[in-house]
Design a protein around this motif. Sequence first.
Motif, PDB file in Angstrom:
ATOM      1  N   THR A 128       0.820  -1.199   0.000  1.00  0.00           N
ATOM      2  CA  THR A 128       0.000   0.000   0.000  1.00  0.00           C
ATOM      3  C   THR A 128       0.859   1.257   0.000  1.00  0.00           C
ATOM      4  O   THR A 128       0.402   2.312  -0.435  1.00  0.00           O
ATOM      5  CB  THR A 128      -0.923   0.009   1.230  1.00  0.00           C
ATOM      6  OG1 THR A 128      -0.120  -0.129   2.407  1.00  0.00           O
ATOM      7  CG2 THR A 128      -1.912  -1.155   1.162  1.00  0.00           C
ATOM      8  N   ASN A 129       2.084   1.178   0.504  1.00  0.00           N
ATOM      9  CA  ASN A 129       2.954   2.340   0.497  1.00  0.00           C
ATOM     10  C   ASN A 129       3.765   2.381  -0.794  1.00  0.00           C
ATOM     11  O   ASN A 129       3.760   1.443  -1.573  1.00  0.00           O
ATOM     12  CB  ASN A 129       3.885   2.336   1.716  1.00  0.00           C
ATOM     13  CG  ASN A 129       4.668   1.046   1.822  1.00  0.00           C
ATOM     14  OD1 ASN A 129       4.329   0.049   1.192  1.00  0.00           O
ATOM     15  ND2 ASN A 129       5.717   1.064   2.627  1.00  0.00           N
ATOM     16  N   CYS A 130       4.458   3.476  -1.023  1.00  0.00           N
ATOM     17  CA  CYS A 130       5.210   3.669  -2.260  1.00  0.00           C
ATOM     18  C   CYS A 130       6.454   2.790  -2.258  1.00  0.00           C
ATOM     19  O   CYS A 130       7.313   2.938  -1.381  1.00  0.00           O
ATOM     20  CB  CYS A 130       5.589   5.131  -2.406  1.00  0.00           C
ATOM     21  SG  CYS A 130       6.632   5.470  -3.842  1.00  0.00           S
ATOM     22  N   PRO A 131       6.605   1.887  -3.228  1.00  0.00           N
ATOM     23  CA  PRO A 131       7.784   1.010  -3.250  1.00  0.00           C
ATOM     24  C   PRO A 131       9.099   1.774  -3.344  1.00  0.00           C
ATOM     25  O   PRO A 131      10.103   1.363  -2.770  1.00  0.00           O
ATOM     26  CB  PRO A 131       7.549   0.143  -4.491  1.00  0.00           C
ATOM     27  CG  PRO A 131       6.071   0.163  -4.710  1.00  0.00           C
ATOM     28  CD  PRO A 131       5.635   1.530  -4.292  1.00  0.00           C
ATOM     29  N   THR A 132       9.104   2.895  -4.082  1.00  0.00           N
ATOM     30  CA  THR A 132      10.343   3.672  -4.226  1.00  0.00           C
ATOM     31  C   THR A 132      10.783   4.238  -2.887  1.00  0.00           C
ATOM     32  O   THR A 132      11.940   4.090  -2.472  1.00  0.00           O
ATOM     33  CB  THR A 132      10.152   4.809  -5.239  1.00  0.00           C
ATOM     34  OG1 THR A 132       9.772   4.272  -6.505  1.00  0.00           O
ATOM     35  CG2 THR A 132      11.449   5.603  -5.404  1.00  0.00           C
ATOM     36  N   THR A 133       9.844   4.883  -2.179  1.00  0.00           N
ATOM     37  CA  THR A 133      10.168   5.458  -0.871  1.00  0.00           C
ATOM     38  C   THR A 133      10.564   4.370   0.120  1.00  0.00           C
ATOM     39  O   THR A 133      11.524   4.528   0.887  1.00  0.00           O
ATOM     40  CB  THR A 133       8.964   6.249  -0.326  1.00  0.00           C
ATOM     41  OG1 THR A 133       8.628   7.292  -1.245  1.00  0.00           O
ATOM     42  CG2 THR A 133       9.281   6.853   1.028  1.00  0.00           C
ATOM     43  N   SER A 134       9.833   3.257   0.114  1.00  0.00           N
ATOM     44  CA  SER A 134      10.153   2.156   1.030  1.00  0.00           C
ATOM     45  C   SER A 134      11.548   1.610   0.773  1.00  0.00           C
ATOM     46  O   SER A 134      12.294   1.297   1.709  1.00  0.00           O
ATOM     47  CB  SER A 134       9.120   1.028   0.876  1.00  0.00           C
ATOM     48  OG  SER A 134       7.837   1.463   1.243  1.00  0.00           O
ATOM     49  N   THR A 135      11.906   1.497  -0.500  1.00  0.00           N
ATOM     50  CA  THR A 135      13.232   0.979  -0.850  1.00  0.00           C
ATOM     51  C   THR A 135      14.328   1.945  -0.435  1.00  0.00           C
ATOM     52  O   THR A 135      15.361   1.536   0.115  1.00  0.00           O
ATOM     53  CB  THR A 135      13.309   0.710  -2.364  1.00  0.00           C
ATOM     54  OG1 THR A 135      12.299  -0.234  -2.732  1.00  0.00           O
ATOM     55  CG2 THR A 135      14.680   0.170  -2.751  1.00  0.00           C
ATOM     56  N   VAL A 176      11.317   0.805 -10.059  1.00  0.00           N
ATOM     57  CA  VAL A 176      10.183   0.002  -9.631  1.00  0.00           C
ATOM     58  C   VAL A 176       9.418  -0.451 -10.870  1.00  0.00           C
ATOM     59  O   VAL A 176       9.042   0.365 -11.712  1.00  0.00           O
ATOM     60  CB  VAL A 176       9.256   0.783  -8.682  1.00  0.00           C
ATOM     61  CG1 VAL A 176       8.040  -0.062  -8.311  1.00  0.00           C
ATOM     62  CG2 VAL A 176      10.015   1.206  -7.430  1.00  0.00           C
ATOM     63  N   ASN A 180       1.624  -4.360 -14.448  1.00  0.00           N
ATOM     64  CA  ASN A 180       0.503  -3.443 -14.656  1.00  0.00           C
ATOM     65  C   ASN A 180      -0.730  -4.151 -15.210  1.00  0.00           C
ATOM     66  O   ASN A 180      -1.463  -3.605 -16.040  1.00  0.00           O
ATOM     67  CB  ASN A 180       0.896  -2.293 -15.597  1.00  0.00           C
ATOM     68  CG  ASN A 180       1.925  -1.376 -14.979  1.00  0.00           C
ATOM     69  OD1 ASN A 180       1.804  -0.990 -13.822  1.00  0.00           O
ATOM     70  ND2 ASN A 180       2.957  -1.043 -15.740  1.00  0.00           N
TER      71      ASN A 180
END
Length: 308
Positions: A128-135, A176, A180
């Motif tokens: 649910t969170n942004c994969p880029t920010t999490s990474t 990321v 799709n």
Amino acid sequence: DNISFRWEPALSESYEAADVIFQEVARVLRDGYDQNQRTSDEERTVSSLDQLVLSFPSMSRSEDLDKLSSVLQSDECKQLLGVEDARAELYPSSPAPYLRIKFSTQFTKGEAAKIDKNVESNARSMPTNCPTTSTENWVNNFLGKYRLCPYTSSISCAAVGLLSVGVPVGGVHVRVESTNTESDPTSSRSYDILRAAELVSSFWSEVVTLMHSAQEDWATSLIVFPEYDNEFESFVDVCDAIVEPTVVATQARNVIGRAWFHPKYDADAVGHSEVIAGHAVPHKMVEGFMKSLHLSGGGNDRGLLEYD
């Protein structure tokens, strides 16, 4: 036959050819997947085309094209990508080197029956969170903080300590990717094939990005594919059976470092006792290293290692 041709007269490097090859494979399989969503089970196909023909007349090591075709002909690759056959033709048998890839045109009756049916709960779980920010947070607050990678201290500082061998410090490029897909991919053979192709295509596209960028800008790259989050073995099958062999085929081992990260990484499932490219160091080797580090004075009085 339904054939697609692509002519790449300007590309000379083998890694560039690999990028084009897997771009095209992913495109064909995506078209096939989209087509499957509009047809009945009896009309399901692996791909939208019968064959791809890709030519690289300026390729500096045309023999690498033959090695790439051998990877695509492997049983594992045929299963993962829905490929029926792959053949390279080189000079003098052909005026220019080219690769012909033939796809399986139809699923078997048993495979077709499984497509898009809710047989088992293996559906992808998108965060649910942004994969880029999490990474980026993971690199800064875990990978770098606890020195799990000796060459990366933060998202902006990778290749640390390699200046003596000519590699300057640079940033970490985060890419990321996903299929799709709009429909539920649960238990879909066509989805599994597409997902594998997209992962391999993303890897080679990122290699091109790094090779064509200044090292001070991007020293390393992280390819994030959340659709594999809950499927370690499926993920590692693609890495070991397609990504790594194509790195070897393009003679790129000395310029492309590889590491397979996964939230459910299981060394026991890999079952390796020696170092394997891309994988974590085997348990027994880690145990020996930790013991030697402690004996050399790296531990505290309780025998534990501490980090800053």
